[in-house]
Design an enzyme around this catalytic site. Structure first.
Site, PDB file in Angstrom:
ATOM      1  CG  LEU A 142      -1.766  -1.217   1.411  1.00 41.52           C
ATOM      2  CD1 LEU A 142      -2.432  -1.198   2.759  1.00 41.52           C
ATOM      3  CD2 LEU A 142      -2.826  -1.254   0.336  1.00 41.52           C
ATOM      4  CG  ASP A 143      -0.273   4.820  -1.963  1.00 38.51           C
ATOM      5  OD1 ASP A 143      -0.394   5.414  -3.033  1.00 38.51           O
ATOM      6  OD2 ASP A 143      -1.230   4.598  -1.196  1.00 38.51           O
ATOM      7  CB  SER A 144       1.795   7.700   2.252  1.00 41.35           C
ATOM      8  OG  SER A 144       1.887   8.320   0.993  1.00 41.35           O
ATOM      9  CG  ASP A 160      -3.669   2.801  -0.489  1.00 45.34           C
ATOM     10  OD1 ASP A 160      -2.815   2.228  -1.184  1.00 45.34           O
ATOM     11  OD2 ASP A 160      -4.681   3.362  -0.938  1.00 45.34           O
ATOM     12  CE  LYS A 196       1.017   6.228  -6.146  1.00 44.47           C
ATOM     13  NZ  LYS A 196       0.767   4.910  -5.531  1.00 44.47           N
TER      14      LYS A 196
END
Lengths: 155, 88
Positions: free
Chosen positions: A109-111, A113, B57
């Site tokens: 996951l990323d930040s 999420d 992003k």
């Protein structure tokens, strides 16, 4: 004179609580872990003599106190709820989820999420987690530990 | 000879601050969206916010990021004003 007033209050309370008991026994029984049934004389520590006479003369009346509150939190329930919320999250594969799986390294996951996950935890447990502390929580274990610290749950 | 001890993927201080700002805005946006009364509207806006942030992003240009932060702040302010006008 104070004793007379107290006596009058006791009599009115007894009558009201008796009525309540006749009608709502089902409701009080479902709230069983949180209610205390005690004779009224037990609830008063300081004024034993005048009240003992009064409650002794009337029939045995149980004073039910029903408090509305959530069930007590334990480390295990917190842990289960955290994992349950995470399993509902659509970006997490429920099979790969473990207590120590890192959101970014293991689950990919990323930040953004991670922010969503912490928001979901705030919704689930009903209290706000400040930004500075929220960004450090990277595994379900850490989240459960943080919530337990904040809610004073020891075991 | 000054050898940098930081790993190559580490952000510079300014980039780090900007990243924190972006995450803060995302969080504020989600918190404001929570107050919206209808669940369908909430879900729509949450998906919209997610899409917007995910789409940009991979942006690395600091000025572009700064512009996008300003845009996000404007959206957030509009949302807050609409909510206060609607009375919730």
């Amino acid at each position: 004179m104070a004793a007379r007033i107290i006596a009058r209050c006791v009599r009115s309370l007894n009558h009201r609580s008796v009525y309540f008991n006749r009608v709502n026994t089902a409701a009080t029984l479902t709230a069983a872990p949180l209610t205390h049934g005690r004779t009224f004389s037990h609830l008063t520590n300081g004024h034993k003599s005048p009240l003992a006479q009064i409650s002794g003369s009337s029939f045995q009346v149980f004073q039910w106190r029903a408090y509305g509150d959530l069930p007590p939190l334990t480390l295990e329930t917190i842990h289960d709820r955290v994992l349950y919320v995470l399993k509902l999250y659509d970006k997490i594969n429920p099979e790969k989820l473990q207590a120590t799986s890192h959101f970014m390294k293991d689950l990919g996951l990323d930040s953004l999420d991670q922010v969503e996950i912490i928001m979901a935890m705030e919704d689930e447990f009903g209290f706000e987690i400040p930004d500075a502390e929220a960004e450090k929580l990277m595994t379900p274990q850490e989240i459960a530990q943080y919530i337990a610290d904040k809610k004073d749950v020891y075991e | 000879m000054a050898v940098s001890r930081l790993p190559p993927a580490a952000l510079s201080f300014k980039q780090f601050l900007q990243r924190q700002k972006v995450l803060g805005i995302y969080r504020d946006l989600l918190r404001t969206i929570r107050k919206i009364p209808l669940e369908s509207n909430r879900r729509y806006l949450r998906d919209w916010a997610r899409e917007e942030f995910k789409r940009n992003k991979s942006e690395t240009d600091q000025d572009v990021i700064r512009m996008m932060i300003t845009q996000a702040n404007n959206h957030l302010e509009d949302l807050r004003k609409s909510l206060s006008l609607a009375g919730c």
